[in-house]
Design a protein around this motif. Structure first.
Motif, mmCIF file in Angstrom:
data_model
loop_
_atom_site.group_PDB
_atom_site.id
_atom_site.type_symbol
_atom_site.label_atom_id
_atom_site.label_comp_id
_atom_site.label_asym_id
_atom_site.label_seq_id
_atom_site.Cartn_x
_atom_site.Cartn_y
_atom_site.Cartn_z
ATOM 1 N N GLN A 128 8.282 -15.530 36.669
ATOM 2 C CA GLN A 128 8.639 -15.103 38.026
ATOM 3 C C GLN A 128 9.506 -13.865 37.961
ATOM 4 O O GLN A 128 10.092 -13.558 36.934
ATOM 5 C CB GLN A 128 9.448 -16.198 38.728
ATOM 6 N N TYR A 129 9.594 -13.170 39.088
ATOM 7 C CA TYR A 129 10.525 -12.046 39.210
ATOM 8 C C TYR A 129 11.773 -12.554 39.916
ATOM 9 O O TYR A 129 11.731 -12.908 41.091
ATOM 10 C CB TYR A 129 9.898 -10.897 40.013
ATOM 11 N N LEU A 130 12.871 -12.629 39.174
ATOM 12 C CA LEU A 130 14.139 -13.085 39.737
ATOM 13 C C LEU A 130 15.261 -12.205 39.208
ATOM 14 O O LEU A 130 15.447 -12.092 38.001
ATOM 15 C CB LEU A 130 14.422 -14.544 39.344
ATOM 16 N N GLY A 131 15.983 -11.576 40.087
ATOM 17 C CA GLY A 131 17.135 -10.792 39.668
ATOM 18 C C GLY A 131 16.869 -9.305 39.664
ATOM 19 O O GLY A 131 15.956 -8.808 40.314
ATOM 20 N N SER A 132 17.674 -8.582 38.882
ATOM 21 C CA SER A 132 17.543 -7.122 38.801
ATOM 22 C C SER A 132 16.898 -6.749 37.469
ATOM 23 O O SER A 132 17.120 -7.399 36.455
ATOM 24 C CB SER A 132 18.915 -6.451 38.930
ATOM 25 N N TYR A 133 16.124 -5.676 37.495
ATOM 26 C CA TYR A 133 15.391 -5.253 36.310
ATOM 27 C C TYR A 133 15.808 -3.882 35.818
ATOM 28 O O TYR A 133 15.324 -3.412 34.805
ATOM 29 C CB TYR A 133 13.878 -5.300 36.582
ATOM 30 N N SER A 134 16.714 -3.242 36.544
ATOM 31 C CA SER A 134 17.190 -1.934 36.110
ATOM 32 C C SER A 134 18.624 -1.724 36.578
ATOM 33 O O SER A 134 19.106 -2.403 37.478
ATOM 34 C CB SER A 134 16.289 -0.820 36.656
ATOM 35 N N ALA A 135 19.263 -0.771 35.929
ATOM 36 C CA ALA A 135 20.624 -0.367 36.307
ATOM 37 C C ALA A 135 20.744 1.121 36.018
ATOM 38 O O ALA A 135 20.051 1.661 35.150
ATOM 39 C CB ALA A 135 21.662 -1.159 35.520
ATOM 40 N N ARG A 136 21.632 1.790 36.766
ATOM 41 C CA ARG A 136 21.777 3.243 36.656
ATOM 42 C C ARG A 136 23.222 3.650 36.430
ATOM 43 O O ARG A 136 24.141 2.964 36.855
ATOM 44 C CB ARG A 136 21.276 3.922 37.928
ATOM 45 N N THR A 137 23.364 4.806 35.766
ATOM 46 C CA THR A 137 24.668 5.427 35.599
ATOM 47 C C THR A 137 24.483 6.938 35.679
ATOM 48 O O THR A 137 23.394 7.454 35.438
ATOM 49 C CB THR A 137 25.340 5.017 34.268
ATOM 50 N N ASN A 138 25.550 7.641 36.008
ATOM 51 C CA ASN A 138 25.487 9.080 36.214
ATOM 52 C C ASN A 138 26.075 9.826 35.025
ATOM 53 O O ASN A 138 27.175 9.518 34.580
ATOM 54 C CB ASN A 138 26.256 9.437 37.495
ATOM 55 N N LEU A 139 25.328 10.804 34.519
ATOM 56 C CA LEU A 139 25.810 11.689 33.457
ATOM 57 C C LEU A 139 26.071 13.051 34.080
ATOM 58 O O LEU A 139 25.184 13.630 34.703
ATOM 59 C CB LEU A 139 24.771 11.821 32.338
ATOM 60 N N THR A 140 27.272 13.535 33.928
ATOM 61 C CA THR A 140 27.630 14.820 34.504
ATOM 62 C C THR A 140 28.487 15.604 33.526
ATOM 63 O O THR A 140 29.032 15.048 32.581
ATOM 64 C CB THR A 140 28.366 14.642 35.849
ATOM 65 N N GLY A 141 28.593 16.881 33.773
ATOM 66 C CA GLY A 141 29.404 17.721 32.922
ATOM 67 C C GLY A 141 30.215 18.706 33.726
ATOM 68 O O GLY A 141 30.870 19.574 33.178
ATOM 69 N N GLU A 142 30.178 18.571 35.032
ATOM 70 C CA GLU A 142 30.855 19.532 35.893
ATOM 71 C C GLU A 142 32.351 19.613 35.618
ATOM 72 O O GLU A 142 32.910 20.690 35.538
ATOM 73 C CB GLU A 142 30.607 19.186 37.356
ATOM 74 N N SER A 143 32.987 18.486 35.428
ATOM 75 C CA SER A 143 34.444 18.480 35.263
ATOM 76 C C SER A 143 34.899 19.104 33.950
ATOM 77 O O SER A 143 35.989 19.608 33.853
ATOM 78 C CB SER A 143 34.980 17.054 35.342
ATOM 79 N N LEU A 144 34.050 19.030 32.928
ATOM 80 C CA LEU A 144 34.434 19.567 31.626
ATOM 81 C C LEU A 144 33.652 20.819 31.259
ATOM 82 O O LEU A 144 33.657 21.246 30.117
ATOM 83 C CB LEU A 144 34.249 18.507 30.533
ATOM 84 N N GLY A 145 32.968 21.394 32.210
ATOM 85 C CA GLY A 145 32.237 22.630 31.928
ATOM 86 C C GLY A 145 30.981 22.386 31.135
ATOM 87 O O GLY A 145 30.853 22.867 30.016
ATOM 88 N N MET A 146 30.043 21.638 31.683
ATOM 89 C CA MET A 146 28.777 21.384 31.000
ATOM 90 C C MET A 146 28.094 22.705 30.659
ATOM 91 O O MET A 146 27.468 22.846 29.639
ATOM 92 C CB MET A 146 27.866 20.546 31.899
ATOM 93 N N PHE A 147 28.244 23.680 31.526
ATOM 94 C CA PHE A 147 27.634 24.972 31.278
ATOM 95 C C PHE A 147 28.538 25.768 30.353
ATOM 96 O O PHE A 147 29.755 25.725 30.476
ATOM 97 C CB PHE A 147 27.396 25.702 32.600
#
Length: 164
Positions: A128-147
């Protein structure tokens, strides 16, 4: 007699209880600089069948938040979209299996284009399908100067010390 009925009722209810799948990733935002190594763990609990779980990693760009870009999978060798296929094939991006229900995504050299929402998906292994099958998180570099910084700072100092 009432105690016996209560025990039977509890046993029946215990058999009806169903575990629900829960997928978790480390919380974000994950802030990294360009060229650094980032890892994102993913864990699944609450599944009933199939000890070894599979993991599929995708990402979503801030400019196209509804468009899935497939990165890497523990089961499908041709899972990657062209944007990531070369980096996956060269092992710049790979998945490390930590256990039967836990894995870690590695990006050994973060690029500015890696900024976005990363999703870990675990295909269903239960009847059966019960519950969650994925989760997400954010990757960023703005605060530390990704560029990459385009300015050079020169600092001059002298070794003199003035003493009274």
């Amino acid at each position: 007699m009432a105690i016996g009925a209560l025990l039977i009722a509890c046993a029946l209810l215990a058999g009806v209880a169903v575990a629900q799948r829960v997928v978790t990733v480390q919380s974000g935002p994950l802030i990294r600089t360009e060229g650094s190594h980032v890892t994102i763990w993913c864990n699944v609990t609450g599944y009933k069948e199939g000890v070894k779980q599979d993991f599929e990693w995708s990402m979503y760009l801030p400019s196209a938040p509804d468009m899935e870009i497939r990165i890497v999978s523990t089961v499908l060798s041709d899972y990657s979209y062209a944007l990531y296929a070369q980096r996956v094939n060269s092992k710049e991006i790979y998945v490390e299996r930590l256990s039967g229900d836990s894995a870690m995504l590695h990006i050994t050299k973060v690029q500015a284009s890696d900024q976005g929402l990363f999703e870990c998906y675990t295909p269903n292994t239960d009847a059966q399908y019960l519950g969650s099958y994925s989760a997400r998180t954010n990757l960023t570099g703005e605060s530390l100067g990704m560029f990459a910084c385009q300015h050079t700072v020169h600092i001059n100092y002298t070794d003199s010390f003035i003493h009274d």
